[in-house]
Scaffold this motif. Structure first.
Motif, short mmCIF file in Angstrom:
data_model
loop_
_atom_site.label_atom_id
_atom_site.label_comp_id
_atom_site.label_asym_id
_atom_site.label_seq_id
_atom_site.Cartn_x
_atom_site.Cartn_y
_atom_site.Cartn_z
N THR A 176 -0.33 -5.56 6.20
CA THR A 176 -0.80 -5.01 4.93
C THR A 176 0.31 -4.96 3.89
O THR A 176 0.04 -5.06 2.69
CB THR A 176 -1.41 -3.61 5.12
OG1 THR A 176 -0.43 -2.72 5.66
CG2 THR A 176 -2.61 -3.66 6.06
N GLU A 180 0.02 -6.66 0.19
CA GLU A 180 0.42 -6.02 -1.07
C GLU A 180 1.39 -6.91 -1.85
O GLU A 180 1.26 -7.08 -3.06
CB GLU A 180 1.08 -4.68 -0.77
CG GLU A 180 0.13 -3.58 -0.34
CD GLU A 180 -0.67 -3.03 -1.52
OE1 GLU A 180 -0.09 -2.32 -2.36
OE2 GLU A 180 -1.88 -3.33 -1.59
N ARG A 190 -0.35 -0.51 3.78
CA ARG A 190 -1.52 0.27 3.39
C ARG A 190 -1.96 1.16 4.55
O ARG A 190 -1.67 0.89 5.71
CB ARG A 190 -2.68 -0.67 3.03
CG ARG A 190 -2.45 -1.57 1.85
CD ARG A 190 -3.60 -2.56 1.72
NE ARG A 190 -3.50 -3.36 0.51
CZ ARG A 190 -4.38 -4.31 0.18
NH1 ARG A 190 -5.39 -4.59 1.00
NH2 ARG A 190 -4.23 -5.00 -0.94
N LYS A 192 -4.43 2.55 7.28
CA LYS A 192 -5.54 2.06 8.11
C LYS A 192 -6.16 3.26 8.82
O LYS A 192 -5.44 3.96 9.55
CB LYS A 192 -5.02 1.08 9.16
CG LYS A 192 -4.36 -0.17 8.61
CD LYS A 192 -3.88 -1.02 9.78
CE LYS A 192 -3.09 -2.22 9.35
NZ LYS A 192 -2.59 -3.01 10.48
N TYR A 195 -7.99 0.05 5.18
CA TYR A 195 -7.52 -1.31 4.92
C TYR A 195 -7.23 -2.11 6.19
O TYR A 195 -6.08 -2.42 6.49
CB TYR A 195 -6.29 -1.28 4.02
CG TYR A 195 -6.61 -0.81 2.62
CD1 TYR A 195 -7.27 -1.64 1.73
CD2 TYR A 195 -6.26 0.47 2.20
CE1 TYR A 195 -7.57 -1.22 0.44
CE2 TYR A 195 -6.55 0.90 0.92
CZ TYR A 195 -7.20 0.06 0.05
OH TYR A 195 -7.50 0.48 -1.22
N PRO A 197 -7.40 -5.70 7.53
CA PRO A 197 -7.52 -6.98 6.84
C PRO A 197 -8.83 -7.73 7.08
O PRO A 197 -9.35 -8.37 6.16
CB PRO A 197 -6.32 -7.78 7.37
CG PRO A 197 -5.30 -6.73 7.64
CD PRO A 197 -6.09 -5.56 8.20
N GLY A 201 -8.90 -6.97 3.11
CA GLY A 201 -7.58 -7.59 3.11
C GLY A 201 -7.14 -7.97 1.72
O GLY A 201 -7.03 -7.13 0.83
N CYS A 392 2.84 2.87 8.80
CA CYS A 392 2.84 1.70 9.67
C CYS A 392 3.72 1.99 10.88
O CYS A 392 4.18 3.12 11.08
CB CYS A 392 3.32 0.45 8.91
SG CYS A 392 5.11 0.40 8.65
#
Length: 422
Positions: A176, A180, A190, A192, A195, A197, A201, A392
């Motif tokens: 992600t 971006e 992003r 999750k 978002y 993908p 996505g 992340c």
């Protein structure tokens, strides 16, 4: 040396294999021609049946990921090739990009047919300048040959592809964060959900995002059939795998091996053993972000997802780093922490602050200024920047090597701390 079937690196000795003429002469784009005669869902089913798992690090089943793309949706579907190979110790994708770029492009086109996509992009790390030129040339050749553009192979299907250079940020290897950056924003991951993908996505449209080696594995599966691919490897780790071998070995390089190959054999037979007649001290098997293993822990382990996970580490990006018995483990982990502290995108406080704190404490110990409780403090910081406390998994990428080095080589590190307490 063990004999391994070469799928990805086949015909690499051909001097023009990087060109479309050389690639086609060795069977290139035969799989694409076969794929466009199949129903798109049948292509996905073949990839699922092959057991192919993502080669970028997470190891998620590729066909399953493609199957998440909504059927008959009202938004366009995009294909993204993650060529932002930034994990320390990992350089396998670079070989494919520079030596055999058409194999990953063919895999992308097969994926595009399978999910009914009309546009794709190869996102390549900015430092791969030569690889970028090779990919641009390969894409241009595909347009000239009719594999890209309108009415591809007379099917009425159109597909266009571009190559985009990143700006040298490690975090853009996270899917992600890559998206971006591709959209022209700051390269930061992003949340999750929502978002994911496959559903939201690029430009909030369904997106298939795989890495170079994953796409490169697809032509063989379509050309020779899923059963041929599934027959190689282990129950949970199918096919062959590219491994970037580096560190204190006699023959560093990129090797294609069958999944399930013994790690001890790999070091001795492929890598030529430990250099300078020294002994093995440790390995980092999947790129610098995974836990380290001591020499005695690798006995009986294989190059496979399940074997390494059972040993408390991961195959990851297959960046196989070998450390000999002369290695100062404090120097090694301090070097890794410097990299991760520098590469934090700064979005999450635990990463932005914790990575630098850990780096500073390790450096303080290196200067001979260690204090009681330093290792416990590092461990506490690492715990608080991992296990879902960040957007992340970058926090885990910092925490796992830091904690594993402290756990596996505590006596050595405590000795360094005591030096500073004198």
């Amino acid at each position: 040396m063990a004999k391994h079937r070469r799928i990805l690196l086949a015909n690499l000795e051909e001097p023009d294999i990087h060109t479309i003429a050389g690639y086609e002469r060795c069977g290139g784009y035969r799989a694409l021609r076969k794929a466009v005669q199949m129903e798109p869902q049948k292509v996905i089913d073949e990839v699922k049946a092959s057991g192919l798992r993502g080669r970028g690090g997470a190891g998620f089943p590729t066909g399953t990921k493609w199957g998440f793309i909504p059927k008959n949706g009202d938004k366009p579907v995009y294909i993204i090739n993650n060529a932002d190979e930034s994990e320390p110790g990992t350089f396998k994708d670079r070989v494919l990009i520079e030596k055999k770029p058409h194999i990953t492009i063919e895999g992308m086109l097969i994926a595009a047919w399978a999910v009914k996509s009309n546009w794709s992009c190869i996102y390549i790390r900015g430092e791969y300048a030569y690889g970028y030129e090779r990919l641009v040339q390969a894409v241009r050749e595909c347009y000239e040959r009719g594999y890209l553009g309108d009415n591809i192979l007379g099917t009425g299907w159109s597909h266009h592809m571009t190559v985009h250079r990143g700006a040298g940020a490690y975090i853009c290897g996270e899917e992600t964060g890559l998206i971006e950056s591709l959209e022209g924003k700051k390269g930061q991951p992003r949340l999750k959900p929502p978002y994911y993908p496959a559903v939201m996505g690029v430009y909030d449209c369904p997106t298939v995002l795989n890495n170079v080696e994953t796409f490169a594995s697809v032509p063989f599966i379509i050309d020779e059939g899923s059963a041929a691919f599934a027959a190689i490897g282990t129950e949970q780790s199918k096919g062959t795998k590219l491994v970037s071998a580096s560190g204190h070995i006699n023959k560093p390089g990129v090797y294609e091996v069958e999944m399930g190959y013994s790690i001890e054999q790999f070091i001795e037979e492929e890598c030529g053993g430990i250099w300078k007649g020294r002994s093995l001290k440790a390995i980092i098997p999947g790129g610098s972000s995974v836990p380290v293993l001591r020499a005695e822990e690798i006995k009986g382990l294989t190059l496979s997802y399940e074997s390494l996970q059972g040993a408390g580490t991961f195959f990851g990006s297959a960046g196989f780093i070998v450390l000999d018995d002369h290695t100062d483990m404090l120097d090694a982990i301090s070097n890794l922490m410097h990299f991760y502290a520098h590469e934090s995108c700064g979005q999450c406080t635990p990463c932005r602050e914790g990575g630098h704190w850990i780096e500073k404490i390790f450096n303080r110990i290196r200067r001979g200024e260690g204090a009681p409780g330093d290792l416990e403090l590092i461990d506490n910081l690492a715990v608080n920047m991992s296990n879902g406390r960040t957007i992340c998994t970058f926090g885990d990428a910092v925490a796992m090597p830091a904690r594993s080095f402290i756990t596996k080589f505590r006596d050595e590190l405590e000795g360094k701390v005591r030096v500073g307490m004198r």
